[in-house]
Design a protein around this motif. Sequence first.
Motif, mmCIF file in Angstrom:
data_model
loop_
_atom_site.group_PDB
_atom_site.id
_atom_site.type_symbol
_atom_site.label_atom_id
_atom_site.label_comp_id
_atom_site.label_asym_id
_atom_site.label_seq_id
_atom_site.Cartn_x
_atom_site.Cartn_y
_atom_site.Cartn_z
ATOM 1 N N ARG A 1 -1.577 -70.602 1.403
ATOM 2 C CA ARG A 1 -2.419 -69.627 2.165
ATOM 3 C C ARG A 1 -1.700 -68.295 2.678
ATOM 4 O O ARG A 1 -2.239 -67.326 2.407
ATOM 5 C CB ARG A 1 -3.311 -70.089 3.214
ATOM 6 N N TYR A 2 -0.424 -68.455 2.964
ATOM 7 C CA TYR A 2 0.245 -67.372 3.473
ATOM 8 C C TYR A 2 0.959 -66.583 2.254
ATOM 9 O O TYR A 2 1.001 -65.313 2.216
ATOM 10 C CB TYR A 2 1.470 -67.768 4.322
ATOM 11 N N HIS B 1 -1.680 -64.424 0.638
ATOM 12 C CA HIS B 1 -2.145 -63.356 1.294
ATOM 13 C C HIS B 1 -0.965 -62.540 1.227
ATOM 14 O O HIS B 1 -1.255 -61.103 1.050
ATOM 15 C CB HIS B 1 -2.080 -64.182 2.919
ATOM 16 N N TYR C 1 2.029 -63.879 10.176
ATOM 17 C CA TYR C 1 1.854 -65.364 9.838
ATOM 18 C C TYR C 1 2.289 -66.379 10.809
ATOM 19 O O TYR C 1 1.816 -67.406 11.257
ATOM 20 C CB TYR C 1 2.612 -65.631 8.403
ATOM 21 N N VAL D 1 7.109 -68.951 4.616
ATOM 22 C CA VAL D 1 5.948 -68.386 4.316
ATOM 23 C C VAL D 1 5.614 -68.428 2.749
ATOM 24 O O VAL D 1 4.437 -68.710 2.384
ATOM 25 C CB VAL D 1 6.027 -66.723 4.587
ATOM 26 N N HIS E 1 0.090 -66.655 13.519
ATOM 27 C CA HIS E 1 -1.322 -67.133 13.181
ATOM 28 C C HIS E 1 -0.986 -68.671 13.052
ATOM 29 O O HIS E 1 -1.625 -69.631 13.552
ATOM 30 C CB HIS E 1 -1.694 -66.903 11.933
ATOM 31 N N GLU F 1 -3.552 -60.162 13.130
ATOM 32 C CA GLU F 1 -4.521 -60.406 12.018
ATOM 33 C C GLU F 1 -5.504 -59.406 12.378
ATOM 34 O O GLU F 1 -6.032 -58.441 11.623
ATOM 35 C CB GLU F 1 -5.059 -61.635 11.791
ATOM 36 N N ARG G 1 5.088 -61.185 8.087
ATOM 37 C CA ARG G 1 5.801 -62.478 8.508
ATOM 38 C C ARG G 1 5.705 -62.623 9.891
ATOM 39 O O ARG G 1 5.300 -63.963 10.111
ATOM 40 C CB ARG G 1 7.249 -62.511 8.153
#
Length: 357
Positions: A256-257, A260, A238, A251, A241, A311, A235
Amino acid sequence: MAKAASVPRKPRKNGFEVKRGVVPPSSLVLHFSPDQWEKFIEEACRQRGLPNAVMYAAVKQLGGAGDGGRDVEARLVPALLAGQWDLYQAKHYSAGITPSEFFPELAKFFLQLIAGTYPAPRQYLLCAPRGVGNDLHNLLSKPSELKQRFVDDWTAGKTGLQGRSAELTPMVKTLIGAYDFSTIVECQVRDLLAWHALNRAKHFELFGIEAERGDDPAAPSVPTTAEHAYVEELRRLYEEHAGKPMTLPEVLQEQRYEEHLQSHRALFYCAEGLKMFSRDLYGEEEFNTLLEMVLMGVRPSVNSLKHKSGEERLYAGLSTVAGLKVNDSVLSPRLRAGDLPGTCHHLANQGKLTWVK
Protein backbone atom coordinates in the motif's frame (compact mmCIF):
# COMPACT_ATOMS: atom_id res chain seq x y z
CA MET A 1 4.97 -18.11 -36.32
CA ALA A 2 6.56 -16.05 -33.58
CA LYS A 3 5.16 -12.56 -33.04
CA ALA A 4 7.63 -9.81 -33.82
CA ALA A 5 8.81 -7.84 -30.82
CA SER A 6 7.32 -4.36 -30.62
CA VAL A 7 9.70 -1.42 -30.97
CA PRO A 8 9.45 1.09 -28.08
CA ARG A 9 8.07 4.45 -29.16
CA LYS A 10 10.71 7.16 -29.14
CA PRO A 11 9.75 9.94 -26.68
CA ARG A 12 8.73 13.22 -28.29
CA LYS A 13 11.12 16.07 -27.53
CA ASN A 14 10.26 19.67 -26.68
CA GLY A 15 10.28 21.98 -29.69
CA PHE A 16 8.47 24.67 -31.63
CA GLU A 17 5.55 24.69 -34.01
CA VAL A 18 3.90 27.41 -36.07
CA LYS A 19 0.16 27.57 -35.49
CA ARG A 20 -1.93 26.27 -38.36
CA GLY A 21 -2.61 29.06 -40.83
CA VAL A 22 0.15 31.30 -39.48
CA VAL A 23 2.74 32.56 -41.95
CA PRO A 24 6.35 31.48 -41.15
CA PRO A 25 8.53 34.33 -39.80
CA SER A 26 10.73 34.55 -42.91
CA SER A 27 7.60 35.10 -45.00
CA LEU A 28 5.69 37.23 -42.53
CA VAL A 29 8.39 39.92 -42.47
CA LEU A 30 7.70 40.45 -46.19
CA HIS A 31 4.28 41.81 -45.19
CA PHE A 32 5.47 44.19 -42.47
CA SER A 33 4.93 47.90 -42.91
CA PRO A 34 8.15 49.97 -43.06
CA ASP A 35 7.60 51.06 -39.45
CA GLN A 36 6.99 47.47 -38.31
CA TRP A 37 10.20 46.45 -40.07
CA GLU A 38 12.18 49.14 -38.23
CA LYS A 39 10.66 48.15 -34.89
CA PHE A 40 11.49 44.51 -35.60
CA ILE A 41 15.13 45.44 -36.33
CA GLU A 42 15.26 47.47 -33.12
CA GLU A 43 13.97 44.54 -31.04
CA ALA A 44 16.38 42.15 -32.78
CA CYS A 45 19.32 44.43 -32.02
CA ARG A 46 18.34 44.59 -28.35
CA GLN A 47 18.88 40.82 -28.19
CA ARG A 48 21.94 40.61 -30.43
CA GLY A 49 25.00 39.15 -28.76
CA LEU A 50 28.30 40.78 -29.73
CA PRO A 51 31.84 39.34 -29.38
CA ASN A 52 33.04 38.63 -25.83
CA ALA A 53 29.44 38.19 -24.59
CA VAL A 54 28.78 41.93 -24.91
CA MET A 55 25.39 43.45 -25.69
CA TYR A 56 24.61 46.86 -27.19
CA ALA A 57 24.56 49.55 -24.51
CA ALA A 58 21.67 51.38 -26.19
CA VAL A 59 19.41 50.68 -29.17
CA LYS A 60 16.91 53.16 -30.59
CA GLN A 61 14.66 53.35 -33.63
CA LEU A 62 15.13 56.73 -35.32
CA GLY A 63 13.39 56.17 -38.66
CA GLY A 64 11.49 59.14 -40.01
CA ALA A 65 12.20 62.78 -40.76
CA GLY A 66 15.55 63.89 -39.41
CA ASP A 67 16.98 60.40 -38.91
CA GLY A 68 19.95 61.23 -41.11
CA GLY A 69 19.74 57.85 -42.80
CA ARG A 70 20.01 55.83 -39.57
CA ASP A 71 16.77 53.99 -39.02
CA VAL A 72 18.14 52.17 -35.98
CA GLU A 73 21.11 53.36 -33.94
CA ALA A 74 22.85 50.70 -31.81
CA ARG A 75 25.62 51.89 -29.49
CA LEU A 76 28.37 49.72 -28.06
CA VAL A 77 28.96 52.30 -25.31
CA PRO A 78 26.49 54.81 -23.81
CA ALA A 79 27.95 57.81 -25.70
CA LEU A 80 27.70 58.16 -29.48
CA LEU A 81 31.37 57.82 -30.45
CA ALA A 82 33.16 57.10 -33.72
CA GLY A 83 33.56 53.37 -34.29
CA GLN A 84 31.48 52.58 -31.20
CA TRP A 85 28.05 52.22 -32.75
CA ASP A 86 26.32 50.43 -35.63
CA LEU A 87 23.97 52.03 -38.14
CA TYR A 88 21.06 49.87 -39.33
CA GLN A 89 19.46 51.09 -42.53
CA ALA A 90 15.98 49.55 -43.01
CA LYS A 91 14.57 49.22 -46.52
CA HIS A 92 11.28 47.42 -47.03
CA TYR A 93 10.95 47.10 -50.79
CA SER A 94 9.02 44.69 -53.00
CA ALA A 95 12.22 43.36 -54.56
CA GLY A 96 15.93 43.09 -53.79
CA ILE A 97 17.66 46.46 -53.36
CA THR A 98 19.45 47.80 -56.43
CA PRO A 99 22.45 50.16 -56.67
CA SER A 100 20.06 52.88 -57.91
CA GLU A 101 18.09 52.57 -54.66
CA PHE A 102 21.11 52.25 -52.39
CA PHE A 103 23.47 54.91 -53.78
CA PRO A 104 21.22 57.86 -52.80
CA GLU A 105 21.12 56.50 -49.24
CA LEU A 106 24.88 56.11 -49.24
CA ALA A 107 25.28 59.70 -50.50
CA LYS A 108 23.02 60.90 -47.66
CA PHE A 109 25.18 58.96 -45.21
CA PHE A 110 28.42 60.67 -46.27
CA LEU A 111 26.78 64.09 -46.33
CA GLN A 112 25.59 63.52 -42.75
CA LEU A 113 29.12 62.57 -41.70
CA ILE A 114 30.44 65.81 -43.22
CA ALA A 115 27.66 67.78 -41.49
CA GLY A 116 28.59 66.21 -38.15
CA THR A 117 25.12 64.74 -37.58
CA TYR A 118 26.84 61.66 -36.19
CA PRO A 119 30.35 60.17 -36.17
CA ALA A 120 31.42 57.29 -38.41
CA PRO A 121 29.87 53.99 -37.24
CA ARG A 122 31.64 50.70 -36.73
CA GLN A 123 29.38 49.15 -39.37
CA TYR A 124 26.70 50.26 -41.82
CA LEU A 125 24.19 47.41 -42.05
CA LEU A 126 21.64 47.34 -44.85
CA CYS A 127 18.50 45.47 -43.76
CA ALA A 128 15.86 44.42 -46.28
CA PRO A 129 13.37 41.53 -46.00
CA ARG A 130 14.01 40.59 -49.64
CA GLY A 131 17.71 41.27 -49.34
CA VAL A 132 19.84 43.03 -51.90
CA GLY A 133 19.69 42.30 -55.62
CA ASN A 134 22.47 40.51 -57.45
CA ASP A 135 24.16 43.70 -58.72
CA LEU A 136 24.39 45.24 -55.27
CA HIS A 137 25.37 41.92 -53.71
CA ASN A 138 28.32 41.67 -56.09
CA LEU A 139 29.39 45.22 -55.29
CA LEU A 140 29.14 44.71 -51.52
CA SER A 141 31.37 41.66 -51.81
CA LYS A 142 34.10 43.81 -53.45
CA PRO A 143 34.43 46.96 -51.28
CA SER A 144 37.04 48.66 -53.49
CA GLU A 145 34.87 48.23 -56.58
CA LEU A 146 31.83 49.49 -54.65
CA LYS A 147 33.74 52.62 -53.63
CA GLN A 148 34.95 53.35 -57.16
CA ARG A 149 31.57 52.68 -58.76
CA PHE A 150 29.85 54.91 -56.19
CA VAL A 151 32.25 57.82 -56.76
CA ASP A 152 32.14 57.45 -60.54
CA ASP A 153 28.34 57.31 -60.67
CA TRP A 154 27.93 60.23 -58.28
CA THR A 155 30.35 62.26 -60.39
CA ALA A 156 28.42 61.34 -63.55
CA GLY A 157 25.06 61.93 -61.90
CA LYS A 158 23.59 58.50 -62.52
CA THR A 159 22.43 55.34 -60.69
CA GLY A 160 19.90 57.25 -58.63
CA LEU A 161 22.13 60.31 -58.22
CA GLN A 162 20.88 62.36 -61.17
CA GLY A 163 21.31 66.08 -60.65
CA ARG A 164 23.39 65.65 -57.51
CA SER A 165 26.95 65.87 -58.87
CA ALA A 166 27.52 69.25 -57.20
CA GLU A 167 27.08 67.63 -53.77
CA LEU A 168 30.21 65.59 -54.31
CA THR A 169 32.57 68.28 -53.07
CA PRO A 170 36.32 67.72 -52.65
CA MET A 171 35.76 67.31 -48.88
CA VAL A 172 33.11 64.62 -49.43
CA LYS A 173 35.29 62.89 -52.01
CA THR A 174 38.23 62.84 -49.61
CA LEU A 175 36.05 61.35 -46.88
CA ILE A 176 34.80 58.64 -49.24
CA GLY A 177 38.35 57.87 -50.36
CA ALA A 178 39.48 57.31 -46.78
CA TYR A 179 36.40 55.38 -45.72
CA ASP A 180 36.58 51.60 -45.21
CA PHE A 181 33.82 50.27 -47.46
CA SER A 182 34.23 46.75 -46.08
CA THR A 183 32.19 47.96 -43.08
CA ILE A 184 29.17 48.48 -45.36
CA VAL A 185 27.41 45.12 -45.34
CA GLU A 186 24.07 43.44 -45.86
CA CYS A 187 22.37 42.25 -42.67
CA GLN A 188 20.74 38.91 -43.48
CA VAL A 189 17.09 38.36 -42.53
CA ARG A 190 17.99 35.00 -41.01
CA ASP A 191 20.37 36.76 -38.60
CA LEU A 192 17.74 39.31 -37.60
CA LEU A 193 15.25 36.50 -36.96
CA ALA A 194 17.80 34.57 -34.90
CA TRP A 195 18.56 37.61 -32.74
CA HIS A 196 14.86 38.44 -32.33
CA ALA A 197 14.13 34.84 -31.30
CA LEU A 198 16.44 35.20 -28.29
CA ASN A 199 13.50 36.98 -26.62
CA ARG A 200 11.22 34.00 -26.98
CA ALA A 201 8.13 35.61 -25.48
CA LYS A 202 8.13 38.52 -27.94
CA HIS A 203 9.21 36.34 -30.86
CA PHE A 204 6.45 33.79 -30.24
CA GLU A 205 3.84 36.51 -29.83
CA LEU A 206 4.87 38.37 -32.98
CA PHE A 207 5.06 35.33 -35.25
CA GLY A 208 2.34 33.15 -33.74
CA ILE A 209 4.75 30.39 -32.69
CA GLU A 210 3.72 27.94 -29.99
CA ALA A 211 6.04 25.83 -27.90
CA GLU A 212 5.30 22.12 -28.37
CA ARG A 213 5.76 20.02 -25.24
CA GLY A 214 7.20 16.57 -25.63
CA ASP A 215 6.74 13.51 -23.44
CA ASP A 216 7.41 13.70 -19.71
CA PRO A 217 10.20 11.53 -18.29
CA ALA A 218 9.18 8.27 -16.67
CA ALA A 219 9.95 7.80 -12.99
CA PRO A 220 12.91 5.43 -12.46
CA SER A 221 12.02 2.21 -10.68
CA VAL A 222 13.94 3.33 -7.58
CA PRO A 223 14.05 6.93 -6.30
CA THR A 224 17.20 8.82 -7.27
CA THR A 225 19.30 11.15 -5.12
CA ALA A 226 17.62 14.11 -6.88
CA GLU A 227 14.32 12.99 -5.30
CA HIS A 228 15.65 12.55 -1.79
CA ALA A 229 13.95 15.46 -0.01
CA TYR A 230 10.36 14.94 -1.18
CA VAL A 231 10.61 11.14 -0.94
CA GLU A 232 11.89 11.59 2.62
CA GLU A 233 8.81 13.72 3.35
CA LEU A 234 6.60 10.88 2.09
CA ARG A 235 8.60 8.29 4.05
CA ARG A 236 7.97 10.27 7.24
CA LEU A 237 4.26 10.41 6.32
CA TYR A 238 4.15 6.59 6.00
CA GLU A 239 6.05 6.22 9.26
CA GLU A 240 3.51 8.45 10.99
CA HIS A 241 0.62 6.58 9.38
CA ALA A 242 2.00 3.14 10.36
CA GLY A 243 2.81 4.28 13.87
CA LYS A 244 6.29 2.78 13.72
CA PRO A 245 9.72 3.60 12.27
CA MET A 246 10.08 2.74 8.56
CA THR A 247 13.08 2.90 6.27
CA LEU A 248 12.65 3.52 2.56
CA PRO A 249 13.38 -0.14 1.70
CA GLU A 250 10.67 -1.14 4.19
CA VAL A 251 8.24 1.33 2.55
CA LEU A 252 8.97 -0.21 -0.85
CA GLN A 253 8.29 -3.69 0.52
CA GLU A 254 4.81 -2.82 1.82
CA GLN A 255 2.35 -2.77 -1.07
CA ARG A 256 0.00 0.00 0.00
CA TYR A 257 2.84 2.40 0.77
CA GLU A 258 4.85 1.40 -2.30
CA GLU A 259 1.85 2.01 -4.57
CA HIS A 260 1.15 5.35 -2.92
CA LEU A 261 4.78 6.41 -3.25
CA GLN A 262 5.02 5.44 -6.91
CA SER A 263 1.82 7.30 -7.78
CA HIS A 264 3.22 10.47 -6.20
CA ARG A 265 6.59 9.98 -7.86
CA ALA A 266 4.70 9.91 -11.16
CA LEU A 267 3.24 13.32 -10.27
CA PHE A 268 6.74 14.62 -9.46
CA TYR A 269 7.96 13.50 -12.88
CA CYS A 270 4.99 15.10 -14.64
CA ALA A 271 6.11 18.40 -13.14
CA GLU A 272 9.71 17.49 -13.99
CA GLY A 273 8.64 17.25 -17.62
CA LEU A 274 7.11 20.72 -17.32
CA LYS A 275 10.35 21.96 -15.76
CA MET A 276 12.40 20.58 -18.67
CA PHE A 277 9.97 22.10 -21.16
CA SER A 278 10.22 25.47 -19.45
CA ARG A 279 14.01 25.32 -19.26
CA ASP A 280 14.40 24.34 -22.93
CA LEU A 281 12.05 26.93 -24.33
CA TYR A 282 11.66 29.76 -21.84
CA GLY A 283 14.56 29.46 -19.42
CA GLU A 284 14.73 28.54 -15.72
CA GLU A 285 12.75 31.47 -14.35
CA GLU A 286 9.31 30.56 -15.71
CA PHE A 287 9.10 27.25 -13.84
CA ASN A 288 10.45 28.87 -10.67
CA THR A 289 7.82 31.59 -10.98
CA LEU A 290 5.11 28.94 -11.30
CA LEU A 291 6.40 27.22 -8.17
CA GLU A 292 6.15 30.51 -6.27
CA MET A 293 2.55 30.93 -7.46
CA VAL A 294 1.72 27.42 -6.25
CA LEU A 295 3.48 27.94 -2.91
CA MET A 296 1.55 31.14 -2.24
CA GLY A 297 -1.70 29.39 -3.11
CA VAL A 298 -1.31 26.16 -1.11
CA ARG A 299 0.78 27.10 1.92
CA PRO A 300 -2.15 28.49 3.98
CA SER A 301 -4.18 25.29 3.54
CA VAL A 302 -1.19 23.00 4.15
CA ASN A 303 -0.31 24.88 7.35
CA SER A 304 -3.88 25.04 8.65
CA LEU A 305 -3.98 24.37 12.40
CA LYS A 306 -6.86 21.94 11.98
CA HIS A 307 -4.64 19.30 10.34
CA LYS A 308 -3.45 16.58 12.69
CA SER A 309 -1.38 14.43 10.32
CA GLY A 310 1.00 14.57 7.41
CA GLU A 311 -1.56 12.82 5.23
CA GLU A 312 -4.09 15.58 5.92
CA ARG A 313 -1.54 18.26 5.03
CA LEU A 314 -0.52 16.47 1.83
CA TYR A 315 -4.09 16.14 0.59
CA ALA A 316 -4.95 19.67 1.66
CA GLY A 317 -2.15 20.84 -0.62
CA LEU A 318 -3.20 18.60 -3.50
CA SER A 319 -6.85 19.61 -3.14
CA THR A 320 -5.98 23.31 -3.10
CA VAL A 321 -3.56 23.16 -6.01
CA ALA A 322 -6.21 21.49 -8.17
CA GLY A 323 -8.29 24.66 -8.01
CA LEU A 324 -5.50 27.20 -8.47
CA LYS A 325 -5.65 29.60 -11.41
CA VAL A 326 -2.18 30.21 -12.81
CA ASN A 327 -3.18 31.99 -16.01
CA ASP A 328 -0.44 34.59 -15.49
CA SER A 329 2.17 31.92 -16.18
CA VAL A 330 3.28 31.46 -19.80
CA LEU A 331 3.33 27.74 -18.98
CA SER A 332 -0.42 27.71 -18.28
CA PRO A 333 -1.50 26.66 -21.81
CA ARG A 334 0.81 23.63 -21.66
CA LEU A 335 -0.17 22.29 -18.22
CA ARG A 336 -1.10 18.62 -17.94
CA ALA A 337 -3.20 16.89 -15.29
CA GLY A 338 -0.31 15.89 -13.05
CA ASP A 339 1.70 19.10 -13.31
CA LEU A 340 0.25 21.21 -10.50
CA PRO A 341 0.03 18.30 -8.02
CA GLY A 342 3.60 17.47 -9.02
CA THR A 343 4.75 21.01 -8.22
CA CYS A 344 3.78 20.36 -4.58
CA HIS A 345 6.38 17.60 -4.49
CA HIS A 346 8.91 19.89 -6.18
CA LEU A 347 8.28 22.42 -3.44
CA ALA A 348 8.73 19.67 -0.84
CA ASN A 349 11.95 18.71 -2.61
CA GLN A 350 13.14 22.29 -2.10
CA GLY A 351 12.18 22.20 1.57
CA LYS A 352 9.40 24.77 1.10
CA LEU A 353 6.55 22.40 2.01
CA THR A 354 6.53 19.73 4.71
CA TRP A 355 3.84 17.21 5.52
CA VAL A 356 4.82 15.85 8.92
CA LYS A 357 5.26 18.45 11.66
